[in-house]
Design a protein around this motif. Structure first.
Motif, PDB file in Angstrom:
ATOM      1  N   TRP A  49       0.838  -1.203   0.000  1.00  0.00           N
ATOM      2  CA  TRP A  49       0.000   0.000   0.000  1.00  0.00           C
ATOM      3  C   TRP A  49       0.872   1.250   0.000  1.00  0.00           C
ATOM      4  O   TRP A  49       0.507   2.262  -0.621  1.00  0.00           O
ATOM      5  CB  TRP A  49      -0.924  -0.001   1.216  1.00  0.00           C
ATOM      6  N   LEU A  50       1.996   1.210   0.665  1.00  0.00           N
ATOM      7  CA  LEU A  50       2.899   2.357   0.698  1.00  0.00           C
ATOM      8  C   LEU A  50       3.434   2.652  -0.707  1.00  0.00           C
ATOM      9  O   LEU A  50       3.468   3.815  -1.145  1.00  0.00           O
ATOM     10  CB  LEU A  50       4.050   2.072   1.664  1.00  0.00           C
ATOM     11  N   ILE A  51       3.820   1.603  -1.427  1.00  0.00           N
ATOM     12  CA  ILE A  51       4.354   1.783  -2.781  1.00  0.00           C
ATOM     13  C   ILE A  51       3.273   2.307  -3.723  1.00  0.00           C
ATOM     14  O   ILE A  51       3.496   3.245  -4.500  1.00  0.00           O
ATOM     15  CB  ILE A  51       4.940   0.451  -3.296  1.00  0.00           C
ATOM     16  N   TRP A  52       2.072   1.709  -3.653  1.00  0.00           N
ATOM     17  CA  TRP A  52       0.987   2.145  -4.537  1.00  0.00           C
ATOM     18  C   TRP A  52       0.573   3.579  -4.230  1.00  0.00           C
ATOM     19  O   TRP A  52       0.269   4.356  -5.140  1.00  0.00           O
ATOM     20  CB  TRP A  52      -0.216   1.217  -4.404  1.00  0.00           C
ATOM     21  N   SER A  53       0.568   3.930  -2.961  1.00  0.00           N
ATOM     22  CA  SER A  53       0.212   5.295  -2.579  1.00  0.00           C
ATOM     23  C   SER A  53       1.193   6.295  -3.183  1.00  0.00           C
ATOM     24  O   SER A  53       0.797   7.323  -3.749  1.00  0.00           O
ATOM     25  CB  SER A  53       0.204   5.413  -1.051  1.00  0.00           C
ATOM     26  N   ALA A  54       2.491   5.992  -3.067  1.00  0.00           N
ATOM     27  CA  ALA A  54       3.509   6.879  -3.635  1.00  0.00           C
ATOM     28  C   ALA A  54       3.439   6.905  -5.158  1.00  0.00           C
ATOM     29  O   ALA A  54       3.608   7.965  -5.785  1.00  0.00           O
ATOM     30  CB  ALA A  54       4.890   6.435  -3.170  1.00  0.00           C
ATOM     31  N   LEU A  55       3.159   5.774  -5.782  1.00  0.00           N
ATOM     32  CA  LEU A  55       3.118   5.703  -7.239  1.00  0.00           C
ATOM     33  C   LEU A  55       1.940   6.498  -7.796  1.00  0.00           C
ATOM     34  O   LEU A  55       2.074   7.225  -8.787  1.00  0.00           O
ATOM     35  CB  LEU A  55       3.032   4.244  -7.684  1.00  0.00           C
ATOM     36  N   VAL A  56       0.773   6.382  -7.148  1.00  0.00           N
ATOM     37  CA  VAL A  56      -0.396   7.146  -7.606  1.00  0.00           C
ATOM     38  C   VAL A  56      -0.148   8.642  -7.452  1.00  0.00           C
ATOM     39  O   VAL A  56      -0.400   9.442  -8.366  1.00  0.00           O
ATOM     40  CB  VAL A  56      -1.651   6.717  -6.816  1.00  0.00           C
ATOM     41  N   GLY A  57       0.347   9.063  -6.279  1.00  0.00           N
ATOM     42  CA  GLY A  57       0.612  10.478  -6.068  1.00  0.00           C
ATOM     43  C   GLY A  57       1.669  11.026  -7.013  1.00  0.00           C
ATOM     44  O   GLY A  57       1.518  12.123  -7.575  1.00  0.00           O
ATOM     45  N   ALA A  58       2.741  10.256  -7.207  1.00  0.00           N
ATOM     46  CA  ALA A  58       3.829  10.721  -8.072  1.00  0.00           C
ATOM     47  C   ALA A  58       3.374  10.835  -9.523  1.00  0.00           C
ATOM     48  O   ALA A  58       3.666  11.839 -10.204  1.00  0.00           O
ATOM     49  CB  ALA A  58       5.017   9.772  -7.961  1.00  0.00           C
ATOM     50  N   SER A  59       2.662   9.829 -10.018  1.00  0.00           N
ATOM     51  CA  SER A  59       2.213   9.876 -11.416  1.00  0.00           C
ATOM     52  C   SER A  59       1.206  10.996 -11.639  1.00  0.00           C
ATOM     53  O   SER A  59       1.185  11.623 -12.705  1.00  0.00           O
ATOM     54  CB  SER A  59       1.618   8.523 -11.823  1.00  0.00           C
ATOM     55  N   MET A 211       9.622  14.013 -28.393  1.00  0.00           N
ATOM     56  CA  MET A 211       8.209  13.647 -28.307  1.00  0.00           C
ATOM     57  C   MET A 211       7.396  14.930 -28.176  1.00  0.00           C
ATOM     58  O   MET A 211       7.696  15.787 -27.334  1.00  0.00           O
ATOM     59  CB  MET A 211       7.946  12.724 -27.109  1.00  0.00           C
ATOM     60  N   SER A 212       6.398  15.052 -28.995  1.00  0.00           N
ATOM     61  CA  SER A 212       5.599  16.270 -28.973  1.00  0.00           C
ATOM     62  C   SER A 212       4.876  16.417 -27.632  1.00  0.00           C
ATOM     63  O   SER A 212       4.664  15.442 -26.901  1.00  0.00           O
ATOM     64  CB  SER A 212       4.569  16.250 -30.106  1.00  0.00           C
ATOM     65  N   GLU A 213       4.485  17.664 -27.335  1.00  0.00           N
ATOM     66  CA  GLU A 213       3.792  17.922 -26.071  1.00  0.00           C
ATOM     67  C   GLU A 213       2.487  17.145 -25.993  1.00  0.00           C
ATOM     68  O   GLU A 213       2.114  16.624 -24.937  1.00  0.00           O
ATOM     69  CB  GLU A 213       3.534  19.424 -25.914  1.00  0.00           C
ATOM     70  N   ARG A 214       1.755  17.067 -27.093  1.00  0.00           N
ATOM     71  CA  ARG A 214       0.463  16.365 -27.086  1.00  0.00           C
ATOM     72  C   ARG A 214       0.653  14.874 -26.798  1.00  0.00           C
ATOM     73  O   ARG A 214      -0.054  14.298 -25.972  1.00  0.00           O
ATOM     74  CB  ARG A 214      -0.248  16.569 -28.422  1.00  0.00           C
ATOM     75  N   HIS A 215       1.641  14.260 -27.484  1.00  0.00           N
ATOM     76  CA  HIS A 215       1.897  12.834 -27.243  1.00  0.00           C
ATOM     77  C   HIS A 215       2.392  12.599 -25.813  1.00  0.00           C
ATOM     78  O   HIS A 215       2.030  11.611 -25.166  1.00  0.00           O
ATOM     79  CB  HIS A 215       2.929  12.309 -28.249  1.00  0.00           C
ATOM     80  N   MET A 216       3.217  13.530 -25.317  1.00  0.00           N
ATOM     81  CA  MET A 216       3.716  13.402 -23.948  1.00  0.00           C
ATOM     82  C   MET A 216       2.577  13.518 -22.938  1.00  0.00           C
ATOM     83  O   MET A 216       2.534  12.803 -21.936  1.00  0.00           O
ATOM     84  CB  MET A 216       4.772  14.484 -23.687  1.00  0.00           C
ATOM     85  N   LEU A 221      -1.025  10.843 -19.004  1.00  0.00           N
ATOM     86  CA  LEU A 221      -2.371  10.487 -18.524  1.00  0.00           C
ATOM     87  C   LEU A 221      -2.581   8.980 -18.513  1.00  0.00           C
ATOM     88  O   LEU A 221      -3.227   8.435 -17.607  1.00  0.00           O
ATOM     89  CB  LEU A 221      -3.428  11.164 -19.399  1.00  0.00           C
ATOM     90  N   VAL A 222      -2.037   8.296 -19.527  1.00  0.00           N
ATOM     91  CA  VAL A 222      -2.160   6.831 -19.567  1.00  0.00           C
ATOM     92  C   VAL A 222      -1.434   6.205 -18.380  1.00  0.00           C
ATOM     93  O   VAL A 222      -1.953   5.305 -17.711  1.00  0.00           O
ATOM     94  CB  VAL A 222      -1.617   6.287 -20.899  1.00  0.00           C
ATOM     95  N   ILE A 223      -0.212   6.684 -18.100  1.00  0.00           N
ATOM     96  CA  ILE A 223       0.550   6.144 -16.963  1.00  0.00           C
ATOM     97  C   ILE A 223      -0.190   6.396 -15.658  1.00  0.00           C
ATOM     98  O   ILE A 223      -0.318   5.509 -14.811  1.00  0.00           O
ATOM     99  CB  ILE A 223       1.961   6.764 -16.925  1.00  0.00           C
ATOM    100  N   PHE A 224      -0.685   7.624 -15.480  1.00  0.00           N
ATOM    101  CA  PHE A 224      -1.446   7.931 -14.266  1.00  0.00           C
ATOM    102  C   PHE A 224      -2.704   7.072 -14.167  1.00  0.00           C
ATOM    103  O   PHE A 224      -3.047   6.556 -13.102  1.00  0.00           O
ATOM    104  CB  PHE A 224      -1.813   9.417 -14.253  1.00  0.00           C
ATOM    105  N   LEU A 226      -3.268   4.080 -15.494  1.00  0.00           N
ATOM    106  CA  LEU A 226      -2.914   2.690 -15.193  1.00  0.00           C
ATOM    107  C   LEU A 226      -2.566   2.518 -13.718  1.00  0.00           C
ATOM    108  O   LEU A 226      -2.986   1.543 -13.077  1.00  0.00           O
ATOM    109  CB  LEU A 226      -1.747   2.246 -16.075  1.00  0.00           C
ATOM    110  N   CYS A 227      -1.788   3.453 -13.178  1.00  0.00           N
ATOM    111  CA  CYS A 227      -1.429   3.369 -11.756  1.00  0.00           C
ATOM    112  C   CYS A 227      -2.669   3.460 -10.878  1.00  0.00           C
ATOM    113  O   CYS A 227      -2.834   2.701  -9.914  1.00  0.00           O
ATOM    114  CB  CYS A 227      -0.442   4.472 -11.395  1.00  0.00           C
ATOM    115  N   THR A 228      -3.554   4.406 -11.213  1.00  0.00           N
ATOM    116  CA  THR A 228      -4.779   4.582 -10.422  1.00  0.00           C
ATOM    117  C   THR A 228      -5.683   3.362 -10.524  1.00  0.00           C
ATOM    118  O   THR A 228      -6.244   2.894  -9.519  1.00  0.00           O
ATOM    119  CB  THR A 228      -5.530   5.838 -10.891  1.00  0.00           C
ATOM    120  N   PHE A 229      -5.824   2.828 -11.736  1.00  0.00           N
ATOM    121  CA  PHE A 229      -6.678   1.655 -11.930  1.00  0.00           C
ATOM    122  C   PHE A 229      -6.143   0.454 -11.159  1.00  0.00           C
ATOM    123  O   PHE A 229      -6.902  -0.259 -10.489  1.00  0.00           O
ATOM    124  CB  PHE A 229      -6.777   1.325 -13.419  1.00  0.00           C
ATOM    125  N   ALA A 230      -4.830   0.234 -11.232  1.00  0.00           N
ATOM    126  CA  ALA A 230      -4.242  -0.908 -10.524  1.00  0.00           C
ATOM    127  C   ALA A 230      -4.403  -0.762  -9.015  1.00  0.00           C
ATOM    128  O   ALA A 230      -4.763  -1.715  -8.315  1.00  0.00           O
ATOM    129  CB  ALA A 230      -2.765  -1.042 -10.893  1.00  0.00           C
TER     130      ALA A 230
END
Length: 679
Positions: A49-59, A211-216, A221-224, A226-230
């Motif tokens: 839970w500590l790792i997931w909490s940090a990963l969600v907040g960081a992303s 990498m363009s700003e739009r693609h970045m 958002l995809v990374i965030f 995925l982290c939130t969903f997991a």
């Protein structure tokens, strides 16, 4: 201020700016929601839970920063170096993980504030790294806008946010922590999200791969997401697992693990409806108590496996030969309770008792043995012999004892005045009243140890009675008599004072556990008595733990609750004793603010052979983790039992594996260097 004005002079995409704020705020809130699980969970899962909490907040913070960059409408082309941008994510994740790890520590002074400072520095580091990763055509360096005040501002806000972590269970603290974490995250946006140098419309040379700003922005958002969903999926699965464990425990706690019949706890719930229905329909209700004769001899001669077979066979015989309207329960040990709520007359009740006796007499085949079963049958009839279950069961039990005392293997209906004829119990109760005055009571102490290391953490005081004429009287014989007669109050007071007096002299200042019955807790002066004893003996309140036993039903819940609060206020801990075997363990655990759960020895001693006992133990440990209170298992006698409890996450144990009962003089000579089984 000049830079801020420059930033504001650029045109923004307000939809993207709103998305950045929402992403950051949601991520911070969800991150702290996961962090609250770390504080509530005492199992190894708290690291996850500590790792997931940090990963969600960081992303979330990282994605919000990238979206905020994209919200600024610049005339020049811009893009990102992907590896450097991902390094920024790693920086903020490492900082948030370190900050959270410190914030949940309780043994370091100002740990939350130190964790907040680490987080603030990581936020600033992420901003600098992300700015370095961002390239704007026509502007070779965009990091010059990054000043020292950004570090200071971010660390101050981070320290304030983390200071609320120890109180995350409070809604106000949770909202405050989320808000300050959000402010710390956005504190770096104004100085770095856009250049202070005037730009013109310029494009990158073709050889520059960015990498363009739009693609970045989409990737962040995809990374965030995925982290939130997991993390959300894990939280939902964890909640489902705990709810399933509670349901399983509730089901198991109302069922006898051996015979699969309802136990006496379920009887308390179901019998009231049965009696009410019988009264409404004008029916006679027969309450039949079956007490097996010489059952102990079967266990001694043939082994406990044969004894279990006898109990299971009798349970199946009753279930298969009595109608569905009849309620059957394994009430206690070798006793079964059978209730028929749909009889018409007293004669029908007697005939029903004869039917039960004939079923209970059927021999049991075990390999080459054919065991003859004898049983004493006690019969109480509703409404003639009482109108509540407790009274009816008590009178059926008296009748069964009477049947057993005159030879057994027969039916004995309850007869008015039978309570007075129970001379042995009455005589024993009379002798018990003088036991404290004549120095017939004495104390022995049993060790309580940490499950993982075996380290001694306390002793439980146990009372013993040596009768002047009859010799040693087992506690299981005189304690119930003491509770029914009220003598338990005098005995309890003696045990409390004598045990505290002994514990105050111990060289090793460990915890002292003392049992107290619901009758003692129901007295308005019990907390005052404990306070007086502590002052008289000099024992510190934090060393005393009072165990509330459920040997009798708790009737005055409000008074008991007030007593527990008063004891805890003075520093005395209160534990729930015999969990899983009491009258209503789950309700009791929810009703009162206990500091510890003690699982009854019956489950520990049978866990090696009984999967239901293992399930109950696991559920009890999980409930303890959910309530944020430690669990101690008593009756530990083998290494296999200890290993199971270690794997289940049970923090404390008690039993003969760590040494037999000790006399007070032996404890005074105790030295920490002695081995685990030494006295």
């Amino acid at each position: 201020m000049e830079r801020v004005a420059t930033v504001l002079s650029f045109e923004h995409d307000h939809a993207l700016l709103t998305l950045a704020i929402a992403t950051c705020l949601f991520g911070c809130a969800f991150s702290f929601l996961l962090l609250a699980k770390v504080d509530r969970d005492a199992s190894p899962a708290r690291v996850i839970w500590l790792i997931w909490s940090a990963l969600v907040g960081a992303s979330a913070i990282w994605a919000a920063q990238i979206i905020a960059f994209s919200s600024v409408k610049l005339p020049a082309e811009s893009g990102y170096r992907l590896q450097t941008a991902l390094l920024a994510l790693l920086v903020v994740f490492a900082g948030l993980l370190s900050g959270y790890s410190l914030a949940v520590r309780r043994n370091i002074r100002l740990a939350p504030e130190l964790g907040g400072i680490l987080f603030g520095l990581a936020i600033a580091g992420m901003g600098l790294t992300l700015t370095t990763a961002r390239e704007i055509a026509g502007l070779p360096d965009t990091s010059e806008a990054f000043g020292l005040w950004t570090f200071l501002f971010g660390t101050c806000l981070g320290a304030i946010a983390m200071s609320f972590v120890p109180q995350l269970q409070s809604r106000r603290a949770y909202v405050s922590a989320t808000l300050f974490l959000f402010l710390s995250a956005v504190s770096i946006h104004l100085p770095v999200h856009s250049p202070a140098t005037p730009l013109r419309e310029v494009s990158f040379p073709r050889e520059i791969m960015l990498m363009s700003e739009r693609h970045m922005m989409v990737m962040s958002l995809v990374i965030f997401g995925l982290c939130t969903f997991a993390a959300a999926t894990g939280a939902l699965l964890d909640r489902y697992r705990k709810n399933a464990a509670r349901r399983a425990y509730k089901h198991l706690s109302l069922q006898d693990s051996l015979t699969r019949l309802p136990n006496r706890h379920f009887v308390q719930k179901a019998a009231a409806d049965l009696l009410e229905k019988a009264e409404l329909e004008g029916k006679t209700c027969a309450v039949v108590l079956i007490s097996l004769d010489q059952f102990k001899a079967i266990n001694d001669l043939h082994g406990y496996e044969v004894g279990d077979t006898v109990l299971c066979t009798l349970a199946n015989t009753l279930k298969n030969n009595l109608s569905d309207r009849v309620f059957i329960s394994r009430f206690y040990g070798d006793e079964f309770l059978v209730i028929n709520p749909s009889l018409d007359t007293l004669d029908d009740a007697v005939d029903f008792a004869r039917l039960v006796r004939s079923l209970a007499r059927r021999p049991v085949q075990w390999n080459s043995y054919r065991l003859s079963i004898r049983s004493s049958i006690g019969l109480a009839v509703f409404p003639r012999d009482g109108k509540d279950l407790n009274k009816l069961v008590q009178r059926a039990n008296l009748a069964a004892k009477q049947a057993k005392s005159i030879g057994g293997n027969l039916i004995q209906p309850y007869v008015t005045g039978m309570e007075e004829t129970n001379r042995w119990e009455a005589g024993l109760a009379a002798d018990l009243r003088n036991a404290t005055l004549e120095n017939q009571l004495n104390l022995v102490f049993q060790k309580q140890n940490l499950t993982k290391t075996g380290e001694l953490i306390g002793y439980e005081a146990l009372v013993r009675w040596r009768h002047a004429e009859k010799g040693p009287i087992p506690p299981e014989d005189f304690i119930p008599i003491a509770e029914r007669s009220g003598i338990i109050l005098d005995i309890g007071n003696w045990v409390l004072e004598a045990a505290c007096k002994e514990a105050a002299c111990w060289e090793n200042p460990v915890t002292l556990s003392v049992n107290a019955s619901p009758l003692q807790f129901s007295r308005c002066d019990f907390a005052g008595l404990v306070s007086t004893v502590l002052m008289k003996t000099g024992l510190p309140a934090e060393r005393l733990e009072v165990e509330l036993t459920e040997s009798t039903p708790i009737e005055d819940h409000e008074r008991v609750h007030e007593t527990i609060l008063s004891l805890r206020k003075m520093g005395v801990r209160v534990a729930m004793d015999d969990f899983g075997k009491g009258y209503s363990s789950l309700n009791t655990l929810q009703a009162f603010p206990f500091d510890k759960i003690k699982v009854d020895r019956a489950f520990t001693q049978s866990l090696e052979t009984n999967p239901h006992a293992r399930a109950i133990l696991r559920s009890a440990v999980l409930l303890g983790h959910s309530f944020k209170i430690p669990v101690i298992a008593e009756g530990v006698e083998t290494e296999r039992q200890l290993q199971f409890l270690q794997q289940a996450g049970c923090l404390q144990v008690q039993g003969f594996l760590f040494g037999k009962h000790l006399l007070p003089s032996q404890i005074k000579k105790f030295h920490p260097s002695l081995d685990r089984t030494g006295s």
